[in-house]
Motif scaffolding. Structure first.
Motif, PDB file in Angstrom:
ATOM      1  N   UNK A 186       3.387   4.089  -4.163  1.00 54.19           N
ATOM      2  CA  UNK A 186       4.644   4.317  -4.874  1.00 54.19           C
ATOM      3  C   UNK A 186       4.871   5.821  -5.011  1.00 54.19           C
ATOM      4  N   UNK A 187       5.571   6.396  -4.042  1.00 54.13           N
ATOM      5  CA  UNK A 187       5.839   7.833  -4.036  1.00 54.13           C
ATOM      6  C   UNK A 187       7.340   8.043  -4.200  1.00 54.13           C
ATOM      7  N   UNK A 188       7.731   8.708  -5.245  1.00 55.11           N
ATOM      8  CA  UNK A 188       9.141   8.899  -5.570  1.00 55.11           C
ATOM      9  C   UNK A 188       9.836   9.747  -4.513  1.00 55.11           C
ATOM     10  N   UNK A 189      10.975   9.267  -3.997  1.00 53.11           N
ATOM     11  CA  UNK A 189      11.865   9.969  -3.065  1.00 53.11           C
ATOM     12  C   UNK A 189      11.216  10.259  -1.704  1.00 53.11           C
ATOM     13  N   UNK A 190      10.167   9.520  -1.358  1.00 54.90           N
ATOM     14  CA  UNK A 190       9.419   9.809  -0.135  1.00 54.90           C
ATOM     15  C   UNK A 190       9.986   9.091   1.077  1.00 54.90           C
ATOM     16  N   UNK A 191       9.787   9.690   2.255  1.00 57.85           N
ATOM     17  CA  UNK A 191      10.268   9.128   3.517  1.00 57.85           C
ATOM     18  C   UNK A 191       9.328   8.081   4.096  1.00 57.85           C
ATOM     19  N   UNK A 192       8.133   8.003   3.544  1.00 53.10           N
ATOM     20  CA  UNK A 192       7.160   7.034   4.022  1.00 53.10           C
ATOM     21  C   UNK A 192       5.930   7.125   3.153  1.00 53.10           C
ATOM     22  N   UNK A 193       4.943   6.260   3.429  1.00 50.34           N
ATOM     23  CA  UNK A 193       3.739   6.249   2.607  1.00 50.34           C
ATOM     24  C   UNK A 193       2.591   5.585   3.347  1.00 50.34           C
ATOM     25  N   UNK A 194       1.378   6.111   3.142  1.00 48.01           N
ATOM     26  CA  UNK A 194       0.196   5.415   3.682  1.00 48.01           C
ATOM     27  C   UNK A 194       0.073   4.014   3.116  1.00 48.01           C
ATOM     28  N   UNK A 195      -0.603   3.146   3.879  1.00 41.08           N
ATOM     29  CA  UNK A 195      -0.775   1.758   3.466  1.00 41.08           C
ATOM     30  C   UNK A 195      -2.015   1.192   4.141  1.00 41.08           C
ATOM     31  N   UNK A 196      -2.651   0.245   3.491  1.00 40.20           N
ATOM     32  CA  UNK A 196      -3.782  -0.480   4.081  1.00 40.20           C
ATOM     33  C   UNK A 196      -3.442  -1.968   4.057  1.00 40.20           C
ATOM     34  N   UNK A 197      -2.711  -2.449   5.082  1.00 36.98           N
ATOM     35  CA  UNK A 197      -2.296  -3.864   5.082  1.00 36.98           C
ATOM     36  C   UNK A 197      -3.490  -4.807   5.199  1.00 36.98           C
ATOM     37  N   UNK A 198      -3.300  -6.004   4.705  1.00 37.27           N
ATOM     38  CA  UNK A 198      -4.311  -7.048   4.810  1.00 37.27           C
ATOM     39  C   UNK A 198      -3.788  -8.186   5.657  1.00 37.27           C
ATOM     40  N   UNK A 199      -4.628  -8.680   6.555  1.00 36.41           N
ATOM     41  CA  UNK A 199      -4.357  -9.912   7.291  1.00 36.41           C
ATOM     42  C   UNK A 199      -5.438 -10.902   6.880  1.00 36.41           C
ATOM     43  N   UNK A 200      -5.039 -11.997   6.258  1.00 36.29           N
ATOM     44  CA  UNK A 200      -5.988 -12.969   5.720  1.00 36.29           C
ATOM     45  C   UNK A 200      -5.828 -14.275   6.481  1.00 36.29           C
ATOM     46  N   UNK A 201      -6.883 -14.674   7.189  1.00 38.45           N
ATOM     47  CA  UNK A 201      -6.833 -15.861   8.062  1.00 38.45           C
ATOM     48  C   UNK A 201      -7.459 -17.070   7.363  1.00 38.45           C
TER      49      UNK A 201
END
Length: 317
Positions: free
Chosen positions: A302-317
């Motif tokens: 959650x970065x205010x006014x930012x153009x993008x942000x790092x993320x660590x997505x999860x894929x749960x099978x």
């Protein structure tokens, strides 16, 4: 490529979702991910097997980034050596601790684009004025995506394995029809509202080639056509996730335009883009058990006014 057709001309008849979710919308096609879509994603979980999809930041082997962006720099600020000094901080009980910081492009690792990240014709997603980007994203920043989160059914389309390559080639293209064929070859079906996850393994070439990777930089990926955009619109795809730096072929071989789909899909349809994912353990698992669908869950910072942000997505099978 100054002689390339303008995006205004190329996409003049392209479909648009502006206004579909109201004049103030900032999350676009993520609106398709209703509570029922979350439950549909949960139905894909059969083993409880978790795969994290973020690439390592500050990787000793190097961080693949868009040309012109610098890799992240981590700086150690406090460690045990700090307490060798007579003026080191003192805490009751003798506590010592470590502290560090990171200096990084917000889009210099596995990350989500804000819907307002790219534009043409002076207008962002949903018709917001491009001047709202001055000094920070007042509209269509990554914050609304981060506040909402992204959860639904993901489907891996292992295009590298489908075409019989360890890693796809520079500038190699494929279409939505190829995605459908890939799914069929995997014994799966792309369904409406699926989060599309595409593996090319192209970034392996970065680790194999080093700086040579950036010579004549042109990633493989989806290539623009009116039919492809219509397919994304008809399928109501909320999120396109790939293991490349920019989700699509960098320079369209048919018209010379850079990153057409960033505009046709994200700027016009509100499809959220997720880039630089590490799909290797997920792909290996899927190749073994033939399960290519999963619960996909992600929330950028959650970065205010930012153009993008790092993320660590999860894929749960």
């Amino acid at each position: 490529m100054s002689d390339a057709i303008s995006l205004d001309e190329l996409l003049k008849d392209s479909p648009s979702n502006w206004g579909k979710w109201g004049p103030d919308d900032e999350v676009g096609s993520l609106n398709y991910l209703t509570d029922q879509e979350v439950l549909r994603g949960i139905k894909s979980v059969t083993k409880g097997e978790v795969h994290t999809l973020q690439r390592l930041i500050n990787d000793p082997k190097g961080d693949p980034v868009w040309p012109g962006r610098a890799p992240a720099e981590r700086t150690m600020l406090l460690d045990e050596a700090t307490w060798d000094s007579d003026d080191a901080p003192q805490f009751p009980g003798g506590l010592h601790y470590a502290d560090d910081k990171i200096n990084a492009f917000l889009q210099g690792s596995t990350q989500y684009d804000a819907l307002g990240h790219v534009w043409y014709g002076g207008k962002l997603w949903n018709g917001y004025d491009a001047r709202t980007t001055v000094g920070g994203m007042d509209k269509a920043s990554v914050e609304p995506i981060a506040q909402r989160g992204v959860v639904g059914r993901g489907i891996l389309l292992d295009m590298a394995r489908f075409v019989g390559k360890d890693a796809m080639d520079k500038g190699e293209t494929f279409t939505h029809e190829d995605l459908v064929k890939c799914a069929e070859a995997q014994g799966t079906t792309i369904e409406k509202h699926d989060i599309i996850v595409i593996r090319t393994n192209f970034i392996q070439r970065f680790f194999d080639e080093g700086e040579k990777f950036y010579e004549g930089f042109n990633e493989p990926g989806l290539v623009y056509s009116p039919e492809l955009v219509e397919w994304f619109q008809d399928m109501e795809i909320p999120n396109l996730v790939t293991d490349t730096i920019a989700n699509e072929v960098t320079y369209d071989p048919n018209n010379g335009v850079a990153l057409v789909l960033h505009n046709a899909l994200m700027r016009n349809l509100g499809v959220t883009l997720t880039e630089i994912c590490d799909l290797e353990t997920l792909a290996e698992s899927s190749a073994q058990d033939k399960q290519y669908t999963f619960l996909y869950a992600a929330a950028p910072l959650k970065v205010h006014r930012a153009t993008g942000s790092p993320v660590n997505p999860l894929a749960i099978k």
